[in-house]
Write a protein that holds these residues in place. Structure first.
Motif, short mmCIF file in Angstrom:
data_model
loop_
_atom_site.label_atom_id
_atom_site.label_comp_id
_atom_site.label_asym_id
_atom_site.label_seq_id
_atom_site.Cartn_x
_atom_site.Cartn_y
_atom_site.Cartn_z
N ASP A 35 0.69 -1.27 0.04
CA ASP A 35 0.06 0.12 0.10
C ASP A 35 0.84 1.14 -0.06
N TYR A 36 2.03 1.09 -0.67
CA TYR A 36 2.87 2.45 -0.82
C TYR A 36 3.35 2.87 0.58
N SER A 37 3.46 2.21 1.48
CA SER A 37 3.76 2.54 2.86
C SER A 37 5.18 3.37 2.94
N HIS A 38 4.94 4.44 3.50
CA HIS A 38 6.05 5.36 3.77
C HIS A 38 6.92 4.64 4.98
N GLU A 39 6.28 3.98 5.89
CA GLU A 39 7.09 3.51 7.23
C GLU A 39 7.74 2.49 6.64
N VAL A 40 7.18 1.64 5.69
CA VAL A 40 7.93 0.41 5.47
C VAL A 40 9.22 0.95 4.47
N VAL B 229 21.45 6.46 -3.11
CA VAL B 229 20.02 7.10 -3.39
C VAL B 229 18.97 6.00 -3.24
N SER B 230 17.89 6.17 -2.35
CA SER B 230 17.03 5.30 -2.08
C SER B 230 15.80 5.88 -2.74
N ILE B 231 15.10 5.04 -3.67
CA ILE B 231 13.70 5.24 -4.32
C ILE B 231 12.71 4.10 -4.32
N PRO B 232 11.57 4.78 -3.86
CA PRO B 232 10.32 3.74 -3.78
C PRO B 232 9.81 3.43 -5.26
N LEU B 233 9.69 2.15 -5.39
CA LEU B 233 9.38 1.82 -6.82
C LEU B 233 8.13 0.79 -6.88
N SER B 234 7.62 0.76 -7.99
CA SER B 234 6.71 -0.31 -8.37
C SER B 234 7.14 -0.78 -9.86
N GLY C 29 5.12 0.73 -13.08
CA GLY C 29 5.62 1.86 -13.27
C GLY C 29 5.94 3.14 -12.31
N ASP C 30 5.74 2.98 -11.31
CA ASP C 30 5.82 4.03 -10.07
C ASP C 30 7.23 4.49 -9.82
N ASN C 31 7.69 5.93 -10.01
CA ASN C 31 8.90 6.47 -9.96
C ASN C 31 9.92 5.77 -10.93
N ILE C 32 9.64 5.27 -11.98
CA ILE C 32 10.59 4.92 -12.96
C ILE C 32 10.91 5.89 -13.86
N THR C 33 9.89 6.60 -14.46
CA THR C 33 10.37 7.55 -15.25
C THR C 33 9.41 8.93 -15.16
N GLN C 34 8.28 8.75 -14.25
CA GLN C 34 7.66 9.80 -13.88
C GLN C 34 7.37 9.51 -12.31
N TYR D 28 7.43 11.11 -0.99
CA TYR D 28 8.84 11.09 -1.78
C TYR D 28 9.01 12.30 -2.80
N SER D 29 9.93 13.02 -2.57
CA SER D 29 10.26 13.95 -3.22
C SER D 29 11.77 14.01 -4.00
N GLY D 30 12.20 12.80 -3.98
CA GLY D 30 13.56 12.65 -4.45
C GLY D 30 13.29 12.46 -5.89
N PRO D 31 14.44 12.15 -7.09
CA PRO D 31 14.26 11.78 -8.35
C PRO D 31 13.58 10.48 -8.56
#
Length: 634
Positions: A171-176, A197-202, A206-211, A219-222
């Motif tokens: 569930d896109y948990s920030h805590e996890v 650099v830590s990035i949350p993905l699916s 396609g979450d946070n892959i290119t967009q 999450y405010s990182g790249p």
């Protein structure tokens, strides 16, 4: 993206020129099995518009038949090409893929996550600038995550992306995400990895892959592609001292002699003073020659031919280097060893090492310690098994040019090769020269082997009796020594059992101990032969590799292998010491012929079939062979 650039149709030359000017990033994806590495790369290719229509149609068809996403596009199938990979849903081999964006070109290696294929991961990591380490958000940091991170650090990769994948399943948990990020950074700090650099993905969604994903507003990182396009991983080899590994002596005609190879560090220009290692001879660069003409300079990564002003002796495997900052030359080192063979490392066994452009013989001592990849604790170990990492002393059979691995990958890393199968069984990363290599030197002696042999009026030899326990080795060797002694020859008999009462009393019967038993016995036999004696050695010596090592240690023509060939059932029926009976009862583990292998010689100088030959005939055959070597006297 690459395949939507308008210049492809309107101005292809401008497009191609722009592609050549783009920087190149080599990176790997690694982590534990089923963390989504292949899916991530497949998504990269899809989002970069590098999946053509026919490939996309095939992907849709394959996803319905073999996919793991219930009929939806299974992007992992774009990368997992082996049938076994598709059946098991895992990556086995290293898959390389090439793609580009408007800002950069990429070579990505999809490396296996399963522990059994860690050796393939090392292959992919050896040339990478950056590692994307995937972690399944549901499972967190696992043993294989730690193992791959340790290898990444050992192999000199300093840029790491911690990709916390499958975040949609939690569930896109920030805590996890924060918990995994904190745990991993604490472990990575112990490895010396700081650029993370830590990035949350699916990867699947396609979450946070290119967009940026609306599912992770916290999450405010790249995005991943944004980071890969902008991370600075300049090739620092150009700032190293000049090194070129010589791969070929280029002599197309009488008026040209150059040395062709790969520049693995620094810059070289005509007029530069250089030194050849290991010989130490110096000269000056006259020309830098390529197929397209002479160059004003050559930099790391280029393959060129150097012409020197002097006629110096340079061969394949030598290193041409900056005269004022040459590589070291040594034959004993401390190194990290990553073992990749199915069979464990046998300390003392002679393997081959490929370092730079040369191949040398190498032996590896018992590990100083093995590294626990979970805790980084140094653990006592007698050997290394598949995928284990340790620190060992390694010995090359001749002085070799080198740099420490962290200073120059090409001259500090080597692969370990089995001499019989030619299989790659390990890698080594040189740390430093052993002090004893600098303190110990050969002492010149005035009385040499020839003088000692002449005084005895005989030619030295090492007669190596091998065969199963109970085959009759010692009995035949005793008979041979009696005959030689009666003829006035100077001999010594090294019997395996007798040696185990003293020199080898600390050794058991594991494969590693058997290798060490043969190594020590060989060194004693070599010393006795150097004294001018005819030395008879009776050892089961079950492995061909160690008998070959013994042969290589003795000068050409002086090693005589005698295969005392007795069928197992005959040797077991004799059982003069009751050893086979104990082995059958399980009281003697690792007993040759029962639960440990015996590898018979393939081309022995003398083959004694005891079922067809009497003791007297066998002894006479061996003595006659010795007499024939140099007339009346051995």
């Amino acid at each position: 993206m690459a395949h939507t650039d308008r210049r492809i149709a309107s101005d292809i030359e401008t497009y191609l020129a722009a592609q050549q000017e783009k920087s190149l990033l080599r990176f790997i994806t690694c982590g534990s099995v089923d963390d989504g590495k292949s899916t991530l790369i497949g998504r990269f290719l899809y989002e970069s518009k590098l999946v053509f229509e026919d490939h996309l149609a095939a992907l849709e068809n394959d996803s319905r038949k073999e996919g793991t996403q219930g009929g939806d596009l299974d992007f992992a199938l774009l990368v997992d090409g082996l049938a076994a990979e598709r059946e098991q849903g895992i990556t086995i081999d290293v898959a390389y893929r090439y793609f580009s964006t408007e800002k950069r070109k990429f070579v990505v290696a999809d490396t296996p996550g399963h522990e059994q294929y860690t050796r393939n991961m090392v292959t992919g990591a050896s040339t990478a600038d950056l590692a994307v380490i995937l972690v399944d958000a549901r499972r967190g940091v696992l043993t294989q995550t730690r193992r791959h991170s340790h290898l990444v650090a050992l192999l000199g990769i300093r840029h790491v992306v911690l990709a916390v994948n499958k975040l949609d399943l939690v569930d896109y948990s920030h805590e996890v995400f924060d918990r995994i990020d904190t745990e991993y950074r604490a472990f990575a700090a112990e490895l010396g990895l700081s650029d993370i650099v830590s990035i949350p993905l699916s990867a699947l969604r396609g979450d946070n892959i290119t967009q940026p994903s609306p599912n992770t507003p916290w999450y405010s990182g790249p995005t991943l592609i944004e980071h890969l396009e902008t991370v600075e991983v300049d090739d620092d080899r150009a700032g190293l001292p000049f090194r070129m590994t010589v791969q070929w002596v280029n002599r197309p005609h009488l008026d040209f002699r150059g040395f062709s190879g790969l520049v693995v560090g620094g810059v070289v220009r005509p007029g530069d003073r250089v030194r050849v290692a290991p010989s130490g001879v110096e000269s000056t660069v006259a020309r830098i020659v390529t197929y397209d003409g002479d160059l004003p300079e050559a930099v790391a990564g280029q393959s060129v031919t150097l012409v020197l002003t002097d006629e110096v002796d340079v061969s394949r495997g030598d290193v041409i280097a900056a005269a004022d900052d040459p590589p070291g030359v040594a034959d004993q080192f401390e190194a990290h060893v990553v073992w990749m063979g199915e069979d464990e490392l046998l300390p003392g066994r002679r393997y081959l090492a490929k370092i730079g452009a040369t191949t040398v013989g190498v032996t590896v001592d018992h590990p100083k310690y093995q590294v626990n990849v979970n805790t980084l604790e140094h653990v006592a170990a007698k050997t290394l098994g598949l995928n284990q990492i340790g620190v060992c002393a390694v010995h090359f059979d001749r002085p070799t040019p080198f740099d420490a691995y962290l200073g120059n990958r090409d001259l500090g890393g080597f692969v370990i090769i089995d001499r019989l199968t030619n299989a790659t069984v390990g890698i080594g990363l040189l740390r430093f020269v052993l002090r004893r290599a600098q303190n110990v030197h050969w002492q010149a002696l005035e009385v040499d082997k020839a003088a000692r042999a002449a005084l005895k009026h005989q030619r030295p030899a090492v007669v190596w009796f091998t065969g199963l326990s109970g085959a009759g080795k010692s009995t035949i060797a005793n008979a041979v020594e009696r005959r030689l002694h009666a003829l006035g020859h100077h001999t010594y008999l090294l019997d395996g059992d007798n040696l185990r009462h003293g020199l080898n009393r600390d050794l058991g019967f594991t494969p590693a101990d058997r290798v060490e038993n043969v190594r020590r016995s060989t060194e004693v036999a070599a010393l006795l032969a150097d004294s001018g004696l005819i030395t008879l050695v009776c050892l089961i010596s079950p492995y061909r590799a160690e008998r070959r090592m013994a042969r290589d240690r003795i000068p050409d023509g002086e090693f005589i292998e005698v295969f005392v060939d007795t069928p197992l059932e005959v040797a077991e029926a004799r059982d003069p010491k009751g050893l086979y009976a104990k082995a059958r009862r399980g009281e003697l583990p690792n007993f040759t012929g029962v639960d440990a292998p015996y590898e018979p010689p393939e081309e022995p100088e003398i083959h004694i079939r005891t079922s067809e030959t009497t003791l007297e005939e066998a002894a006479e055959k061996i003595v006659a062979h010795l007499l024939d070597r140099c007339g009346e006297r051995p």
